[in-house]
Design a protein around this motif. Structure first.
Motif, PDB file in Angstrom:
ATOM      1  N   SER A  56       0.667  -5.325  13.344  1.00 41.41           N
ATOM      2  CA  SER A  56       1.523  -6.370  13.878  1.00 41.41           C
ATOM      3  C   SER A  56       0.993  -6.820  15.302  1.00 41.41           C
ATOM      4  CB  SER A  56       3.027  -6.271  14.075  1.00 41.41           C
ATOM      5  OG  SER A  56       2.925  -5.027  15.323  1.00 41.41           O
ATOM      6  N   LEU A  88      -4.167 -14.669   9.177  1.00 39.31           N
ATOM      7  CA  LEU A  88      -3.054 -14.793   9.823  1.00 39.31           C
ATOM      8  C   LEU A  88      -2.853 -14.276  11.262  1.00 39.31           C
ATOM      9  CD1 LEU A  88      -1.054 -13.638   6.557  1.00 39.31           C
ATOM     10  CD2 LEU A  88      -1.528 -16.187   7.468  1.00 39.31           C
ATOM     11  N   GLU A  89      -2.080 -15.063  12.157  1.00 36.47           N
ATOM     12  CA  GLU A  89      -1.973 -14.472  13.643  1.00 36.47           C
ATOM     13  C   GLU A  89      -1.038 -13.582  13.523  1.00 36.47           C
ATOM     14  OE1 GLU A  89      -3.229 -15.225  16.523  1.00 36.47           O
ATOM     15  OE2 GLU A  89      -4.930 -16.464  15.560  1.00 36.47           O
ATOM     16  N   LYS A  90      -0.970 -12.933  14.888  1.00 38.37           N
ATOM     17  CA  LYS A  90      -0.158 -11.890  14.822  1.00 38.37           C
ATOM     18  C   LYS A  90       1.297 -12.262  14.436  1.00 38.37           C
ATOM     19  CE  LYS A  90      -2.447 -10.477  18.793  1.00 38.37           C
ATOM     20  NZ  LYS A  90      -2.479 -10.764  20.164  1.00 38.37           N
ATOM     21  N   THR A  91       2.027 -11.208  13.654  1.00 40.83           N
ATOM     22  CA  THR A  91       3.106 -11.485  13.280  1.00 40.83           C
ATOM     23  C   THR A  91       4.058 -10.109  13.148  1.00 40.83           C
ATOM     24  OG1 THR A  91       4.398 -11.489  11.008  1.00 40.83           O
ATOM     25  CG2 THR A  91       2.053 -11.833  11.052  1.00 40.83           C
ATOM     26  N   ASN A 144       5.804  -9.239  10.628  1.00 38.60           N
ATOM     27  CA  ASN A 144       5.818  -8.970   9.327  1.00 38.60           C
ATOM     28  C   ASN A 144       4.713  -8.959   8.652  1.00 38.60           C
ATOM     29  OD1 ASN A 144       8.646  -8.255   9.382  1.00 38.60           O
ATOM     30  ND2 ASN A 144       9.115 -10.162   9.407  1.00 38.60           N
ATOM     31  N   PRO A 145       3.595  -8.186   8.979  1.00 38.22           N
ATOM     32  CA  PRO A 145       2.317  -8.523   8.561  1.00 38.22           C
ATOM     33  C   PRO A 145       2.169  -8.241   6.820  1.00 38.22           C
ATOM     34  CG  PRO A 145       2.167  -6.842  10.284  1.00 38.22           C
ATOM     35  CD  PRO A 145       3.550  -7.095  10.123  1.00 38.22           C
TER      36      PRO A 145
END
Ligand code: GTP
Length: 367
Positions: free
Chosen positions: A153, A170-173, A175-176
């Motif tokens: 994350s 994908l950027e930081k999230t 819920n990866p």
């Protein structure tokens, strides 16, 4: 994956991104760029240069900006490393993509050649030749090194399909979708670099990679589980230095034999001091009687007075930690003084030249 590709016989060139300000590592990076901070006794980049050399790279273009002149002062023409080095400086930082485009002016290879691109703050044990071999064999536009981390994350995550094709960046999230993350080492076709707009601030992570994937170009992920560390934070920086000293990542650039710790020329360590956990005692640094130093980096000419305790910390050049002071996970800037009785814990940072009087700061678990 195995491949007969040989970076050496192909005269592989590399671009090294070293222009960032290293804000997360302040105050250490106020005077010295992150890639030049002493790490296991030598500038951090020395480990990367030696590894790139042993992977067959012979020519590297440094993409510099912040404190640019210090890089040429440290590494010159690169002959000491068996490398040929060039320096390309951005007047104002152009971001990772703009920096790669700018540095590419100094490449000598043609449009169909692969070019290795390295972030200047990564310690990695992965097989660079194998990554480049995969890129060449599969005729990719870009091949990204991916590593697996427990907590993705905090990073951009990079899912791939069964064939290794990157499906999203994908950027930081919170819920990866995967624990595979961008490991900061890329192979670009030279022609792809030449398509990055010139003289503009561009991020490869936010613009180039997602744009290429959306456009349907072949972006591959080379995933492995070898040693990997991003030394962007003080805790990670200290860990990287200790891991090198302890041999967790072999480095041809280590300045001498290491065991539980490494002492540099002119360092003085009292026989009753305890030093362990991969600590480095920098040139002419002094560790007095009964002091305890664990998993820490002591820079040149600093003094740890008798009975002081230093754990998981960095003590800058010419700094002094007085008798009875305790540091845990702290960063002490160059020339700072931590007076006796102070307890600096949990990410505490003391700016260069600051003098903390005795008993000025104390943390206690029972308040
Ligand atoms: P923080 O400020 O602590 O995030 O560190 P940083 O400045 O190093 O940024 P980050 O870790 O995101 O950068 C990744 C790599 O790209 C590092 O090796 C940086 O030196 C490099 N880098 C980042 N921005 C630029 C830039 O604008 N120009 C150049 N030449 N390199 C850059």
């Amino acid at each position: 994956m195995t491949s007969s590709y040989s970076p050496e016989s192909a005269h592989l060139e590399a671009i090294l991104l070293v222009g960032g300000q290293g804000t997360r590592l302040r105050p250490l990076t106020l005077s010295t760029p992150k890639p030049l901070l002493p790490t296991a006794g030598v500038p951090f980049l020395a480990h990367q240069l030696a590894r790139a050399r042993s992977s067959g790279v012979r020519r590297i273009v440094f993409a510099t900006s912040y404190r640019a002149s210090m890089f040429a002062e440290a590494f010159g023409d690169g002959s000491a490393f068996g490398l040929s080095l060039e320096y390309m400086t951005e007047e104002t930082p152009l971001g990772t993509g703009g920096a790669i485009r700018n540095a590419a002016q100094a490449l000598t290879c043609g449009p169909d050649a692969p070019v290795l691109v390295l972030n200047g703050d990564i310690l990695s044990g992965h097989d660079i030749s194998e990554q480049v071999g995969m890129h060449v064999t599969r005729r990719a536009a870009i091949t990204l090194h991916l590593t697996e981390v427990d907590d993705p994350s905090r990073f951009g995550c990079v899912p791939t399909d069964e064939e290794g094709r990157v499906t999203a960046f994908l950027e930081k999230t919170p819920n990866p979708v995967t624990n595979r993350i961008n490991a900061g080492c890329y192979v670009f076709q030279r022609s792809v670099i030449d398509r990055i707009p010139e003289g503009q601030v561009i991020s490869v992570e936010r613009e180039t990679f997602p744009g290429m994937i959306t456009a349907g170009e072949l972006v591959l992920g080379y995933a492995d589980r070898s040693y990997w560390l991003d030394v962007g934070t003080p805790a990670a920086f200290v860990q990287g230095s200790c891991d090198l000293v302890l041999g967790r990542l072999p480095s041809p650039a280590l300045p001498g034999p290491c065991g539980e710790f490494l002492t540099m020329p002119g360092a003085e360590v009292s026989p009753s001091a305890k030093i362990e956990g991969g600590s480095v005692v920098g040139p002419r640094a002094v560790v007095e009687s009964d002091a305890s130093v664990h998993g820490s980096v002591l820079d040149a000419d600093c003094v740890i007075e008798s009975g002081a305790v230093v754990v998981d910390s960095v003590v800058g050049a010419q700094a002094r930690v007085a008798s009875g002071a305790v540091l845990r996970n702290a960063v002490i800037g160059d020339g700072a003084v931590v007076g006796s009785g102070n307890e600096l814990l949990a990410g505490a940072r003391v700016w260069p030249g600051v003098r903390l009087p005795p008993n000025a700061v104390r943390f206690s678990s029972d308040v």
